[in-house]
Every structure is written in C-alpha cells, then in structure tokens.
Design a protein around this motif. Structure first.
Motif: not given
Lengths: 372, 420
Positions: B28, B30, B32, B61-62, B64
């Motif tokens: 990922s 992002h 977060r 999921s965010q 990015s």
C-alpha cells in the motif's frame, strides 16, 4: 532461570565444528530456540559516520519463545579484528524471565552499569557458564538530566520518551549526533518512568532495524545513517532530533519533571491519575494498590522489589500455562493491531444478520396468518 | 510468457516461493496504511488488489496508487523486472574468509565495465536498495576517495543488514538479501530483435561462510536454500586456507595469509555439506550426480600462482573481440586452464577434487584474484586491507561469465581460439 550467550568471531566455537561468527560461551542447558533467537539479535554495523567512535548497542527486547516470555538484554559492540584479520564484533546477551526481572526494580538500563559482567572481548577457549549468573544493578545516576541538556540543549526532551507510558506506548526515535552519550541518555530518561513500567520499555541505543514480532519503544539513531534519514522522513511515533535545536518539547508533566530535575513528581501524577481511573473504572480494580506503590516511591524505596503489575493479573482460563508469570507478559510484546476495529466489524455483521432474521420471521408469521 | 508480458510463474528471490502473477501482493502507498502482519509495524501493509489504474498499478483501500509488488508468502518487495524477465539464480559458497564478498564486488564491477563495451549488454541493478551493500563494497575498492589508504570490506555477518526478518506466527525467519541485476542487449547488439529472449535477471547471494559449515543453517535462518534453485554453483576454494598449499608457497611469499598460522580449513567438508543440503532439499538421490555446472574458483591467485603455476604471468584474456564487434568468451582457453588447475589441485588437495567430482557431473576449475595483490596489515588496527589504487583484478569476472555462457542461451557467446 536466566540464560546468557557470548557471540563473536573466533577460530573455534562452543559447538563442535563451529568457527567464525558463532557462540563461544553459553549457560549450561540453554534451550536451542532461545539461543538461536539471541544469536539473531547480534547484528552490528561498523558505521563509518561516527568519526572513529564506534557505537555500542545496549538493548532490551521482550520475546516469546515456546510459550515463555523472556526479557533479552544485549550488549553488542565492535571487537577489533578477528582471527582472520577482518572486522569483528562481540555480542553478550542475557535472557531473564519476568520473575527474575523483579529482582531489578531499577529497570533494564540499570543492569548495564555492571561493566564487569558484560563481556567486551573474548580471547579464551569456548566455555559454558554456570546457571544464574546475574549482573549487579547499580545505583541510578544523578537526577540532573545534564546529558539531555548537553546533547539537546533542553533537559525537558528527556520527558518525551518517558511520556509514552502515559499514552499508547508509541515508539520514540531519538536522533543523536554521536553514540558517546547514549547509555547516559537512556539511564536519565528511564528515571522519569515509574518503576512498575520500566521493564515494559524496550530500547536500543544503536538502533539498526525493527525486527517483526518485537517492539522497540526507544530507538537511538545515529546522525548521518540511513535509519536517521528514514526516521526524519517518516516515523510512526515521536522524534527527538538533535538537529532541531530551536524546537521545544511539548509541555507535559514528564518534560516539566525533567526540567525541574524531580522525576518522581511525574510518577506521583501518574499514580494519582491511575488512582482516579481505578475509582472510575471498576474492571481495573486489580490495580487499586497503585496508591500504595506510589507511597513506596515517595519514600524512595526504589529497590524494595515492587511487584510487576502483570504478575497480579489472573492467568487466562482454558489454556495450558507452563509459566504463569511469564505467559501473562504477552501484551508487552504484542504489535499494536486493530482488534477493536475487527470486533466492531464483527458486531455489525451479527447485528445485520439478526435484523434480517427478525424480518424473515415477521414476514413468515404474516404469510402464515394470511394462509389461515 | 503470457500476453501481458508477465512470466507465468515467478520465483521470489527472498524466500524462493513460486507463484503466479495473480497471487502477487502489492505494498500500500497511503501513509495511514502502515503495519504488516509479516514485516512489522514500520512497513506499508501488503494487500491483494481489486482495483487498478489505467497503467495497471494497484489502488489501495485509501485510494493511493501503489507501485511496489511483493511475494504472497514472505511479503518482501520483488523487483518488477523479475516478473517480466526470466531469472537466473547463482549461488556463491565457500569457507569463512575465502574471499566471497571481495570476489562478488570485483566480479560485478568488472562486469559493469566489460558488458557494455565488449558484449553490447547493459547491466543494471534490479533493485538499488537491495544491492546497496554490494555497491558500497564496490565503492570501497574502486571508487574510494582515499585510494592510497588501506580499505577493507567488513566481514559478512550471519545476521544484520544482509538478512531480512519475516514473521510467521511466533517465528521470525531471516532470509538472505539477494543482489539482483538486469542484463539486456544494447541497441547495437546484433540480436537486438531477440531482446525479450536474451534479457535476463540475475540473482546472487553473499552468504557468510559460517552458513556453509556443518550445522551453520538454522530453522530461523534458511540462508542457503537458494542452493537448490541455483542454475550453477560458484565454490570459492581458498588455497591460503589449505595447509599443504601454504606449506608449498611459504618460501616464496610474504602474503600474511600464507605466512600466518591457524587459517587452515577443511574446504572439502563445506562442499560435502552443500552437496548434502542440495540433495536433501531437491530430492536428489545419493547415487545421482548434480547436473548443473559447478565452477571451482581457485581464489587469491596472486598468492599461490607464482610458486605453483608460473604460467600465470602469461594468462590470456578469455574475452575475445570478434570481427562483428561483439565479444565472446574463449571457452576453450578456460577449459584448458581448468585442466591445468585440476592437476595442481589433485596434487595438493586431492580430497577436494574427489569431493567436487563425486558430487557434480561437470566441474570446471578457474583461477582468479579479486584484488590482484596480497593484502597488507594495518599497523594501527592489525586488520588486513588493500590500497584501492593498487587493486588489479585478474580473471575475477571470468567464473560468472563462464556460468552465464553455460546456462543462458545467447547472452554470453562462445568464440573459438584463432589458429595463430
């Protein structure tokens, strides 16, 4: 029972046929898995940016091996040249059970003061150590916080790493210009941590890399290293950076206590807050004797062996527990995970299923009545 | 190769797990989304994507856009080129202090020099971050700011920066960090139209010699399992660690590695141990021989050759330029030298020749020197070092070029020795 190993590069190691980097001394009867784990904590980087002053890594980690929790204290340092004329290092690891840590209420940093215990060179034949060799915990250093003032220009910065015991134990990275004062910085910051929390703090005075499955709360990182660049770019917790001379630490009671050179004032407030929380929150009643321990602290009975709060908790039901005290320490090593989010999700799913079930029952009942 | 340009099966260079591209996890992007179950809280979370952008990059999921692809088993990042180019794994093994790190640094440096000019091939780091340690070693020897001062490559550790920890339940497994390179033809290569067929990713490992000692590999450090999937083995035989070689050279050498004592090592046992591990992990029967090339690199040629092989001073360059402008490897010369090396080894270390030829079908003996001169002892520290300005490698890149010639079609061509 405590266990220790010494790991360095030699012509002949303790185990038959071993040479080069290997264990040269170990406690009789040390479990193989524990020995392998301790060996894996022996990484060392001969860093050139330190200007000739090679760092010593004093560390404390909590690990679980075969359902037992161990506190591993390590001293890893340069050891000149080895038998083949190449760079060498020496690592001395000591593993304590939770019960044994209670013999050292001053916390893990205090054990490094016994310089005679920690092996710094190895010119002997391999040997087995007798069981239960332990260092002498030294008296704590003066409460002046002079080292923090010398390195960071403000004694108050010592309160930033200590402050994590008040919050969610988020790690703090401390970027230092040279490795010379790291052990003093560590010892001084540890003074601000209430006695019952000291063995919960995991640290490394020459942090290289986070191994999964371990938590390092206080990471001392050297300036001009890859890790320092990474920490400045992004850190999960707080960063205390010697390069930010004009910055001031956030005003907390730990920071204030460090500036006033009165670490126990921070403990007293911690104890008072916990007392309030205890009265407010029934499920944490098991900790209601913290006021008593607070009284002990005020009378400076630092070495009166206060019991670790974890030791008071009840053992878990329905599980085979080999070493109750040790097993209960598990939360100290747990990597923060989003359990609460998962629980909320599951509860939501069950609520939806329940509502659908009720709706089906109502419809079925209505249909049945119409049929009649 | 599928229509997407991806290989049908990918081998993770970290844990050697084979998987299909559809199983690939993404890192990922992002801020977060930190914290991975296998790699710890400081690492971006890995996930199996369901959304992609127009360029084929996953979206986390965010929202990015992600770029790093990871192994579904160990979650470590895999260079993207390894999804597109066929990968060749080679293992370098030898006793502690046999010169593996020096040889590897010199080999890659020499290949970077020769590949472009003579073989019309480009060689680049598949993952500069992963190759950082090796690049530092190259810089110490060939790019040093103080070429007149003694420099050394630190002893390779059994733990630390060259290994990557991965969490499986309660266990932390330490995988060796691979050094990955991409070799592909330059635009003036005569077979540029076959670029996809010729191009390769090459993966090498620099293990600590201690890993090859009997019992040197543990359950939490499967550091030598790459031996099983390797297309060829480079075993570094160090004559300065052999008592009879040292005795034979003592009178004629001032190399501290020859004149010193206590450096002897049973290198045949290390080869036996490696053979046992390969047999165990690959299911090779005891009576079966290893079918891939085994190259025995007789290191530190500058130390022993003046006494035991006077012809070394007339050693030719095995890389020969052809009239078409593309260089090739004179394999006849290498095999001729190999026969001479075998005679020397059989005289001084017959147990080692026996071990090598008892294990592998095809054994080639190639001499080499990573530094081209003996190391000096630092008067201050007592450590052995070398002045970068005096480093002159001899045949250091030849063993790897020979392996490439033997195991990859078209990348390093052979040339015949001219009649003259």
């Amino acid at each position: 029972m405590s266990f220790e190993i010494v790991y360095t590069s030699v012509r002949r190691g303790l185990r038959t046929g071993s040479r080069g980097f290997c264990t040269v001394a170990a406690t009789e009867g040390i479990p193989r898995a524990l020995q392998e784990k301790m060996e894996s904590f022996s990484g060392y980087s001969h860093h050139e940016a330190t200007g000739g002053d090679l760092p010593v890594n004093h560390s404390h980690f909590v690990v679980r091996i075969q359902r037992k929790v161990y506190h591993i204290l390590s001293r890893v340092a340069d050891a000149g040249k080895d038998y083949s004329g190449r760079t060498n290092k020496i690592a001395h690891h000591l593993a304590l059970t939770t019960a044994e840590t209670e013999r050292f209420p001053g916390g893990p940093a205090s054990l490094f003061a016994d310089e005679a215990f920690w092996v710094t060179e190895w010119e002997r034949d391999p040997q087995e150590f007798p069981p239960d060799r332990l260092p002498q915990a030294a008296l704590e250093p003066s409460e002046s916080f002079d080292t923090w003032e010398y390195v960071f220009r403000d004694k108050g910065w010592a309160g930033v790493p200590a402050g994590i015991v008040d919050g969610n134990m988020k790690p703090v990275s401390i970027i230092v210009p040279s490795p010379t004062h790291n052990l003093d910085l560590l010892s001084e910051a540890m003074l601000l941590v209430p006695l019952e929390h000291r063995w919960e703090i995991c640290f490394a005075t020459y942090f290289l890399r986070q191994a999964p499955g371990t938590v390092c709360h206080w990471k001392f990182v050297l300036e001009r290293t890859e890790e320092a660049r990474r920490m400045r770019a992004r850190s999960l917790g707080g960063v205390v950076d010697h390069a930010k001379q004009n910055a001031a630490p956030p005003e907390t009671r730990f920071v204030e206590a460090a500036r006033q050179c009165d670490p126990e004032s921070a403990w007293d407030q911690t104890a008072a807050e916990r007392q309030t929380a205890t009265e407010r929150d029934a499920p944490v009643r098991e900790f209601s004797d913290s006021g008593g321990r607070g009284h002990q602290r005020r009378s400076r009975s630092r070495f009166a062996q206060p019991r670790h709060p974890a030791a008071r908790r009840r053992p878990r039901r329905g599980r085979q527990i080999e070493d109750d005290d040790d097993f209960e320490d598990e939360p100290a090593v747990a990597v923060p995970v989003r359990d609460s989010a998962g629980f909320a999700r599951k509860a939501g799913v069950w609520a939806v299923i329940g509502l659908v079930g009720v709706a089906i029952a109502v419809l079925a009942f209505a249909g049945f009545r119409q049929l009649r | 190769m599928s229509e997407t340009g991806l290989l049908a099966q990918i081998t993770c260079p970290h844990c050697w797990h084979r998987f299909e591209p559809a199983e690939t996890l993404w890192a990922s992007a992002h801020p977060r989304l930190y914290g991975d179950a296998r790699l710890g809280p400081d690492v971006q979370r890995r996930f199996l994507p369901t959304r992609f952008d127009a360029g084929g990059n996953a979206i986390d999921s965010q929202g990015s856009f992600c770029s790093e692809v990871c192994c579904p088993k160990c979650h470590l990042v895999i260079p993207r080129t390894m999804f597109e180019l066929r990968c060749i794994f080679y293992s370098i093994l030898g006793s502690p202090g046999s010169g593996k790190s020096h040889m590897l640094a010199t080999t890659t440096w020499q290949m970077r020099q020769a590949m472009g000019q003579r073989f019309k091939l480009s060689i680049s780091d598949a993952d500069p971050d992963s190759n950082r340690q090796l690049n530092q070693s190259e810089e110490r020897l060939f790019f040093n700011e103080h070429p007149d001062q003694l420099a050394w490559i630190p002893k390779t550790e059994k733990e630390g920066e060259l290994y990557q920890p991965v969490q499986f339940g309660d266990e932390t497994i330490w995988y060796p960090r691979p050094f990955a390179f991409v070799v592909q033809p330059l635009s003036d290569h005569p077979q540029i139209e076959k670029r996809d067929e010729i191009s390769r990713a090459i993966c090498l490992y620099d293990n600590a010699g201690e890993h090859f000692l009997p019992g040197g590999e543990s359950s939490i450090s499967p550091a030598t399992q790459h031996l099983t999937i390797s297309r060829g083995l480079l075993f570094l035989f160090d004559p300065t660690q052999h008592a009879r070689f040292r005795e034979a050279c003592k009178a004629n050498s001032d190399d501290p590695q020859i004149t010193g004592t206590g450096r002897s090592h049973r290198q045949d046992q290390i080869l036996h141990e490696a053979a046992n591990r390969i047999r165990t992990h690959s299911g090779l029967a005891q009576q079966q021989k290893y079918g891939k090339p085994l190259v025995i690199v007789i290191t530190k040629m500058d130390s022993w050759a003046p006494t035991l092989w006077p012809e070394w001073s007339q050693l030719e360059d095995p890389i020969r330029d052809s009239k078409q402008g593309l260089a090739g490897l004179n394999t006849e010369l290498i095999e001729d030298v190999s026969r001479q090396m075998r005679v020397i080894l059989a005289k001084h270390a017959p147990e080692f020749v026996n071990a090598a030829e008892g294990f592998a079908d095809k054994v080639t003996y190639i001499p080499g020197s990573a530094l081209g001169r003996p190391p000096e002892e630092d008067p201050d520290t007592g450590m052995l070092g070398v002045r970068p300005q005096e480093v002159k490698p001899i045949w250091a890149e030849v063993p790897l070029l020979y392996l490439l010639n033997q195991t990859s079609t078209g990348l390093i061509p052979s040339v015949r020795r001219s009649q003259s």
